[in-house]
Design a protein around this motif. Structure first.
Motif: not given
Length: 142
Positions: A4-14
């Motif tokens: 979930l934390a990795e996903q949050d990083q990706i969404v924040a980047l987008l």
């Protein structure tokens, strides 16, 4: 790090893509289609969905056991806009952000096996076009 934390990083980047809303998950176009004021065009938006962990090929996995071996995670990005060309342009912006990005403790994000052919949805008003691309990255499970 958790998935979930990795996903949050990706969404924040987008979310650093200017003038494009980012939505997480499998969502309805109709729910997020916002008309640009004074026009019949929708504001482009992106939906990003994450798949579960996939066993990495043997040459990537270590000998530390199933719990600690690396896993592959998948991402599907769908860019939605009022024209086919605009949806492809928005997808290209996402592509430029994601390719080579490394979530903490993970491998680089790269294109996955398929690139979607997109979709035309005329069920809502106005008609919407989408462009789709899948990505994957290796997760370090330890």
């Amino acid at each position: 790090m958790s998935y979930l934390a990795e996903q949050d990083q990706i969404v924040a980047l987008l979310k650093t893509i200017p003038h494009v809303d980012i939505h997480r998950g499998h969502l309805s176009d109709e729910e997020f289609a916002v008309l640009v004021e004074g026009s019949d065009q929708i504001k482009p938006f992106i939906t990003v969905s994450f798949g579960g962990n996939i066993k990495a090929r043997t040459s990537v996995r270590g000998i530390v056991g199933a719990v600690a071996n690396g896993k592959i995670a998948t991402i599907v990005v769908r860019a939605v806009a009022s024209t086919d060309r605009t949806s492809m342009q928005v997808l290209e912006l996402a592509d430029q952000k994601l390719l080579g990005f490394t979530p903490t403790g993970c491998g680089e994000i790269d294109h996955e096996l398929f690139g979607g052919v997109g979709l035309v949805s005329s069920l809502g008003n106005p008609t919407r076009y989408s462009a789709v691309q899948s990505y994957s990255f290796l997760r370090n499970m330890v």
